[in-house]
Design a protein around this motif. Structure first.
Motif, mmCIF file in Angstrom:
data_model
loop_
_atom_site.group_PDB
_atom_site.id
_atom_site.type_symbol
_atom_site.label_atom_id
_atom_site.label_comp_id
_atom_site.label_asym_id
_atom_site.label_seq_id
_atom_site.Cartn_x
_atom_site.Cartn_y
_atom_site.Cartn_z
ATOM 1 N N PRO A 85 -14.837 13.136 -32.178
ATOM 2 C CA PRO A 85 -15.325 11.760 -32.327
ATOM 3 C C PRO A 85 -15.400 11.002 -31.006
ATOM 4 C CG PRO A 85 -13.654 12.249 -33.980
ATOM 5 C CD PRO A 85 -13.652 13.390 -33.009
ATOM 6 N N ARG A 86 -14.533 11.326 -30.081
ATOM 7 C CA ARG A 86 -14.554 10.619 -28.800
ATOM 8 C C ARG A 86 -15.860 10.880 -28.067
ATOM 9 N NH1 ARG A 86 -8.291 12.163 -27.385
ATOM 10 N NH2 ARG A 86 -7.350 10.176 -28.033
ATOM 11 N N SER A 87 -16.317 12.121 -28.093
ATOM 12 C CA SER A 87 -17.585 12.448 -27.431
ATOM 13 C C SER A 87 -18.750 11.788 -28.151
ATOM 14 C CB SER A 87 -17.780 13.967 -27.396
ATOM 15 O OG SER A 87 -16.785 14.592 -26.618
ATOM 16 N N ALA A 88 -18.709 11.824 -29.494
ATOM 17 C CA ALA A 88 -19.791 11.202 -30.267
ATOM 18 C C ALA A 88 -19.884 9.716 -29.964
ATOM 19 C CB ALA A 88 -19.568 11.432 -31.760
ATOM 20 N N TRP A 89 -18.746 9.053 -29.895
ATOM 21 C CA TRP A 89 -18.752 7.616 -29.669
ATOM 22 C C TRP A 89 -19.155 7.271 -28.241
ATOM 23 C CZ3 TRP A 89 -19.557 3.483 -32.144
ATOM 24 C CH2 TRP A 89 -19.233 2.240 -31.600
ATOM 25 N N ALA A 90 -18.721 8.049 -27.281
ATOM 26 C CA ALA A 90 -19.108 7.788 -25.892
ATOM 27 C C ALA A 90 -20.622 7.896 -25.729
ATOM 28 C CB ALA A 90 -18.389 8.752 -24.949
#
Length: 422
Positions: free
Chosen positions: A228-233
């Motif tokens: 999720p961190r990559s998706a949100w970034a």
């Protein structure tokens, strides 16, 4: 905060500040209310009248449990609770703070109305701030939905911890997925905005339909990614810049300020120097940009679930209890994952846009969504029965389920029924 920002630094910053991990323990709620005249809900409330009504609760200590009170552009009023150590503590604290706000409104012959969309009025923008002027101009380029959202809508937002680094139900990856899985369930179960200008719109949640019609790069859910961190970034940097914050001191001093961003400029473009003649962005600019993104689930160091229409009276306790329990009780969380499996098509882990639209248009009358709503309420009722939650809270959830979820109805149907009797 003031140094020029590089793209890889921006990505690392977003990943770090938006998902802070740890055992899920805290609950918060934000209640947004339309403000109506007691005798005539069609009356427009002036800024001066609202100022006078709110003055007694703007005194330090007047809101007893510490909720933060803010105002929205169309004169809506919002209470944001501090994080609480349990669902029960959160509900009790917000109830006390809401009582103080209601008393102030009552003295001014005003009422707090919990609908997702004002069914009668189209108020002017009451907040004269360059952020809202720039926001209005940004959304005006593509239609009327941004003004509708800013001036006429009200929501109920649930704030829950992101979760820890585990791979299980308490982990931030699964909590992120589950929050999106139950999103259409929450839209449908608590849809409460079927009217505009006194007439049916064809949607049970016109508020959600309004959000869906706006800039998709800042209002839709991010594409799925196991991280999720990559998706949100990616989502954050690829979103268009809504406004560029100027000198707050000059604004406070009454000087004209223009925070308008160049049309079509994404934050990634800005980082790469695509905006000729514009200064380079800083960490402070990125943090402000993050505050202008409005997806159904927004990571802010915690998860902010933003898809629920405002609820009238004290019904806000039901979506608060339902959402917190589905994410924080492991048995209920597993049941919610199973219940929403049918909403995820072609083996995808998240419901597609069509499911969100069906939830907003017909709510729990949709067979698949209605079945998921019923299963989630059953799971939560069982979880609350196992817990030490107050009897009044359990009774409120059970009564809502009997009145709405078990009958394929939502609060919007009450408004439609009342209209048909006129």
């Amino acid at each position: 905060m003031t140094a020029d920002l590089l793209e890889d630094e921006a990505e690392a910053h977003v990943r770090g500040v938006c998902f802070k991990t740890g055992p899920p323990a805290r609950t918060g709620v934000e209640l947004e209310w339309l403000v109506h005249d007691r005798s005539d809900p069609r009356t427009l409330i002036t800024a001066d009248r609202l100022d006078a009504a709110l003055a007694p609760v703007e005194v330090p200590g007047a809101i007893p449990r510490g909720s933060r009170m803010t105002r929205e552009p169309g004169g809506q009023v919002e209470l944001s609770s501090p994080p609480a150590g349990s669902l029960t503590e959160c509900v009790e604290a917000m109830a006390a703070d809401l009582a103080a706000l209601r008393a102030a409104m009552d003295r001014a012959d005003l009422v707090l109305t919990g609908f997702g969309l004002d069914p009668y009025r189209n108020p002017p923008r009451l907040l004269d701030h360059p952020r809202y002027a720039a926001m209005e101009g940004f959304f005006d380029r593509e239609g009327p939905w941004g003004r509708t959202m800013m001036r006429r809508t009200a929501s109920l937002q649930i704030n829950l911890d992101s979760g820890d680094d585990s791979a299980g139900i308490t982990g931030y990856r699964q909590r992120w997925e589950l929050a999106h899985r139950i999103g259409p369930v929450l839209v449908a179960a608590f849809a409460n905005s079927p009217l505009s200008e006194g007439r049916p719109t064809g949607w049970v949640s016109t508020r959600q339909a309004t959000w869906a019609a706006m800039d998709p790069g800042r209002t839709r859910q991010p594409d799925h990614d196991p991280d999720p961190r990559s998706a949100w970034a990616r989502y954050a940097l690829d979103a268009r810049v809504l406004c560029i914050r100027g000198d707050e001191a000059a604004t406070a001093g009454g000087k004209e300020a223009d925070w308008t961003a160049p049309p079509g400029l994404t934050f990634r473009d800005w980082l790469r120097g695509a905006a000729h003649g514009l200064r380079r962005p800083t960490v402070a600019d990125l943090d402000y940009h993050l505050s202008t993104l409005f997806p159904p689930v927004r990571p802010r160091g915690w998860l902010e679930l933003r898809m629920i229409d405002a609820q009238d009276g004290d019904a806000w306790v039901v979506p608060t209890a339902l959402t917190a329990t589905l994410l924080d009780d492991p048995v209920a969380a597993d049941a919610a994952l199973a219940a929403t499996e049918a909403l995820c098509l072609d083996g995808q882990p998240l419901p597609p846009a069509d499911v969100w639209r069906r939830a907003a248009r017909i709510g729990p009358a949709d067979p698949d969504i209605g079945k998921a709503v019923g299963a989630c309420f059953t799971a939560v009722e069982s979880a609350l029965a196992r817990s030490d939650s107050p009897a009044a809270l359990r009774a409120a959830v059970a009564a809502f389920a009997e009145r709405y979820a078990e009958r394929g109805r939502c609060p919007a149907h009450d408004q439609l029924d009342a209209l048909s009797r006129v």
